[in-house]
Design an enzyme around this catalytic site. Structure first.
Site, PDB file in Angstrom:
ATOM      1  N   CYS A   1       0.810  -1.221   0.000  1.00  0.00           N
ATOM      2  CA  CYS A   1       0.000   0.000   0.000  1.00  0.00           C
ATOM      3  C   CYS A   1       0.843   1.271   0.000  1.00  0.00           C
ATOM      4  O   CYS A   1       0.313   2.369  -0.202  1.00  0.00           O
ATOM      5  CB  CYS A   1      -0.936   0.007   1.199  1.00  0.00           C
ATOM      6  SG  CYS A   1      -1.858  -1.518   1.368  1.00  0.00           S
TER       7      CYS A   1
ATOM      8  N   HIS B   1      -3.061   6.752   3.093  1.00  0.00           N
ATOM      9  CA  HIS B   1      -3.550   5.504   2.515  1.00  0.00           C
ATOM     10  C   HIS B   1      -4.906   5.167   3.129  1.00  0.00           C
ATOM     11  O   HIS B   1      -5.117   5.336   4.331  1.00  0.00           O
ATOM     12  CB  HIS B   1      -2.546   4.379   2.785  1.00  0.00           C
ATOM     13  CG  HIS B   1      -3.098   3.032   2.480  1.00  0.00           C
ATOM     14  ND1 HIS B   1      -3.709   2.738   1.279  1.00  0.00           N
ATOM     15  CD2 HIS B   1      -3.168   1.894   3.226  1.00  0.00           C
ATOM     16  CE1 HIS B   1      -4.118   1.483   1.306  1.00  0.00           C
ATOM     17  NE2 HIS B   1      -3.811   0.957   2.474  1.00  0.00           N
TER      18      HIS B   1
ATOM     19  N   ASN C   1     -10.321  -0.504   0.535  1.00  0.00           N
ATOM     20  CA  ASN C   1      -8.864  -0.400   0.493  1.00  0.00           C
ATOM     21  C   ASN C   1      -8.366  -0.871  -0.877  1.00  0.00           C
ATOM     22  O   ASN C   1      -8.491  -2.044  -1.211  1.00  0.00           O
ATOM     23  CB  ASN C   1      -8.288  -1.268   1.616  1.00  0.00           C
ATOM     24  CG  ASN C   1      -6.773  -1.195   1.708  1.00  0.00           C
ATOM     25  OD1 ASN C   1      -6.098  -0.748   0.785  1.00  0.00           O
ATOM     26  ND2 ASN C   1      -6.237  -1.650   2.819  1.00  0.00           N
TER      27      ASN C   1
HETATM   28  N1  ACO Z   1     -18.805  -8.635  10.432  1.00  0.00           N
HETATM   29  C1  ACO Z   1     -19.411  -8.806  11.621  1.00  0.00           C
HETATM   30  N2  ACO Z   1     -18.768  -9.210  12.732  1.00  0.00           N
HETATM   31  C2  ACO Z   1     -17.449  -9.444  12.622  1.00  0.00           C
HETATM   32  C3  ACO Z   1     -16.754  -9.271  11.416  1.00  0.00           C
HETATM   33  C4  ACO Z   1     -17.475  -8.859  10.297  1.00  0.00           C
HETATM   34  N3  ACO Z   1     -16.916  -8.680   9.084  1.00  0.00           N
HETATM   35  N4  ACO Z   1     -15.458  -9.556  11.618  1.00  0.00           N
HETATM   36  C5  ACO Z   1     -15.347  -9.898  12.913  1.00  0.00           C
HETATM   37  N5  ACO Z   1     -16.544  -9.821  13.527  1.00  0.00           N
HETATM   38  C6  ACO Z   1     -16.857 -10.076  14.915  1.00  0.00           C
HETATM   39  C7  ACO Z   1     -15.950 -11.117  15.540  1.00  0.00           C
HETATM   40  O1  ACO Z   1     -16.467 -12.405  15.409  1.00  0.00           O
HETATM   41  C8  ACO Z   1     -15.930 -10.671  16.978  1.00  0.00           C
HETATM   42  O2  ACO Z   1     -17.102 -11.098  17.623  1.00  0.00           O
HETATM   43  P1  ACO Z   1     -17.076 -11.544  19.182  1.00  0.00           P
HETATM   44  O3  ACO Z   1     -16.702 -10.300  19.932  1.00  0.00           O
HETATM   45  O4  ACO Z   1     -18.475 -11.999  19.413  1.00  0.00           O
HETATM   46  O5  ACO Z   1     -16.042 -12.626  19.268  1.00  0.00           O
HETATM   47  C9  ACO Z   1     -16.013  -9.151  16.891  1.00  0.00           C
HETATM   48  O6  ACO Z   1     -16.627  -8.870  15.622  1.00  0.00           O
HETATM   49  C10 ACO Z   1     -14.672  -8.468  16.957  1.00  0.00           C
HETATM   50  O7  ACO Z   1     -13.780  -9.111  16.035  1.00  0.00           O
HETATM   51  P2  ACO Z   1     -12.346  -8.596  15.780  1.00  0.00           P
HETATM   52  O8  ACO Z   1     -11.627  -9.514  14.838  1.00  0.00           O
HETATM   53  O9  ACO Z   1     -11.700  -8.302  17.113  1.00  0.00           O
HETATM   54  O10 ACO Z   1     -12.690  -7.234  15.024  1.00  0.00           O
HETATM   55  P3  ACO Z   1     -11.849  -5.907  14.951  1.00  0.00           P
HETATM   56  O11 ACO Z   1     -12.483  -4.857  15.759  1.00  0.00           O
HETATM   57  O12 ACO Z   1     -10.376  -6.145  15.120  1.00  0.00           O
HETATM   58  O13 ACO Z   1     -12.106  -5.494  13.436  1.00  0.00           O
HETATM   59  C11 ACO Z   1     -10.964  -5.412  11.360  1.00  0.00           C
HETATM   60  C12 ACO Z   1     -11.630  -6.317  12.389  1.00  0.00           C
HETATM   61  C13 ACO Z   1     -12.012  -4.474  10.790  1.00  0.00           C
HETATM   62  C14 ACO Z   1     -10.391  -6.286  10.250  1.00  0.00           C
HETATM   63  C15 ACO Z   1      -9.857  -4.604  12.060  1.00  0.00           C
HETATM   64  O14 ACO Z   1      -9.013  -5.464  12.800  1.00  0.00           O
HETATM   65  C16 ACO Z   1      -9.033  -3.827  11.100  1.00  0.00           C
HETATM   66  O15 ACO Z   1      -9.513  -3.005  10.356  1.00  0.00           O
HETATM   67  N6  ACO Z   1      -7.699  -4.016  11.106  1.00  0.00           N
HETATM   68  C17 ACO Z   1      -6.851  -3.358  10.181  1.00  0.00           C
HETATM   69  C18 ACO Z   1      -6.880  -4.116   8.925  1.00  0.00           C
HETATM   70  C19 ACO Z   1      -6.434  -3.308   7.738  1.00  0.00           C
HETATM   71  O16 ACO Z   1      -6.610  -2.128   7.638  1.00  0.00           O
HETATM   72  N7  ACO Z   1      -5.895  -4.057   6.800  1.00  0.00           N
HETATM   73  C20 ACO Z   1      -5.449  -3.485   5.592  1.00  0.00           C
HETATM   74  C21 ACO Z   1      -4.153  -3.470   5.872  1.00  0.00           C
HETATM   75  S1  ACO Z   1      -3.032  -3.169   4.633  1.00  0.00           S
HETATM   76  C22 ACO Z   1      -2.892  -1.738   4.844  1.00  0.00           C
HETATM   77  O17 ACO Z   1      -3.425  -1.156   4.038  1.00  0.00           O
HETATM   78  C23 ACO Z   1      -2.303  -1.346   6.113  1.00  0.00           C
END
Ligand code: ACO
Length: 317
Positions: A111, A234, A264
């Protein structure tokens, strides 16, 4: 720092036709529009097309806006994580499509790739070249599992391009490039496989990388956060940007975002957002603009530019 100038002669963008909304995703995955918007700021993403095709379309639009032909381009730099082939690179195909007769190479810095490209373009200009085409293009749908709740909600396709030329009163005031290979396995894909990601760790490392890279570029430029008029980061997750801004002191009002529409788009995300910001007339000649990329690797890249060039709404208003 430089005397030769760094002018954004023209920007262009390309998005494929197929739009996948959060509601449509929720038909095949246990998620919801509300959850995705709240956790990421994303509302939809585009799928389809090819990396070379989208790159060609964005580059042609940038060249048209810059009012230049293929003979005017001295170098093509194409940032992509999703090349058309393992071999060769995608830049030669784009050069062929555009009728260019110059050097053409791919940049793989995930990215951060397009901002790496801007710094490399500056180097080519310092070596006497006049006009560099810097493209970011991705077809992330080819390495995304749209049934995986972690990654399937985030990624989409698109391309953005800029013609950078000498002269015009613009310049790169400061920059920073970095990488830390300790973090390869927080976001990676094996050959032929879809992406795997530790979302929470990527979130943490991204916020740290943004803060560190922005400060390093400010130091190199001899500037402070208060000197920056506008920032285009980004577009990964709006919460990453908000968390980094809280530490740095930027505001969302001075920030260019296109994440809600596109998701993204990795190396394409900053030029895609810039193209929208220019349409809205939010950047003018003389503004001090920071562009910050961060991504898999981890890699990060920041440039601070005194803006000159493409200011479409300002001139057409
Ligand atoms: N829809 C609904 N519920 C979901 C989803 C979804 N898509 N994904 C996870 N959940 C649920 C999980 O099951 C969990 O439920 P629980 O509490 O009952 O166990 C809860 O939501 C929390 O799950 P987490 O995995 O802890 O969710 P988090 O808040 O970390 O969000 C996410 C996930 C959005 C992917 C976040 O971690 C994130 O954005 N991270 C950065 C990723 C990123 O930007 N990647 C691109 C990177 S490359 C670059 O460009 C840097």
């Amino acid at each position: 720092m430089t005397q030769h100038g760094f002018r954004f002669a023209g920007l262009g963008a390309a998005l494929p036709d197929k739009l996948l909304t959060n509601d449509e995703l929720a038909e095949t995955m246990d998620t919801s529009d509300e959850w995705i918007r709240e956790r990421t700021g994303i509302g939809s993403r585009y799928l389809g097309g090819t990396t070379s095709g989208l790159a060609t379309e964005a580059a042609a639009a940038a060249m048209e806006r810059a009012n230049v032909g293929p003979e005017d381009i001295d170098q093509l730099l194409l940032a992509t994580t999703t090349p058309d082939y393992m071999l060769p690179g995608t830049a030669p195909a784009v050069a062929e499509n555009l009728g260019l007769d110059c050097g053409a190479l791919d940049i793989q810095a995930a990215c951060s790739g397009w901002v790496y490209g801007l710094v490399l373009a500056n180097g080519f200009l310092l070596q006497g070249q006049k006009r560099i085409l810097v493209v970011g293009a991705e077809t992330l749908d080819r390495m995304t599992d749209y049934t995986d709740r972690g990654t399937g909600i985030l990624f989409g396709n698109g391309a953005g391009a800029a013609v950078i030329e000498t002269g015009g009163g613009g310049e790169i005031l400061g920059w920073d490039l970095g990488a830390d290979g300790k973090y390869i396995k927080i976001l990676w894909a094996e050959h032929g496989d879809t992406m795997l990601m530790d979302g929470k760790e990527v979130f943490r490392q991204a916020v740290t990388a943004i803060q560190r890279s922005a400060n390093a570029a400010l130091d190199r430029a001899g500037l402070t956060v208060d000197d920056i008029d506008f920032v285009v980061p980004h577009q990964a997750n709006v919460r990453i940007v908000e968390a980094a801004w809280k530490r740095l002191g930027f505001t969302m009002e001075q920030t260019g975002m296109r994440l809600e529409e596109t998701g993204n788009t990795s190396a394409a995300s900053i030029p895609l957002a810039l193209d929208k910001v220019l349409d809205e007339g939010r950047i003018s000649d003389g503004d001090t603009v920071m562009l910050i990329g961060f991504g898999a690797g981890m890699t990060w890249a920041t440039t601070i530019v005194r803006w000159a060039g493409d200011a479409r709404s300002a001139t057409t208003a």
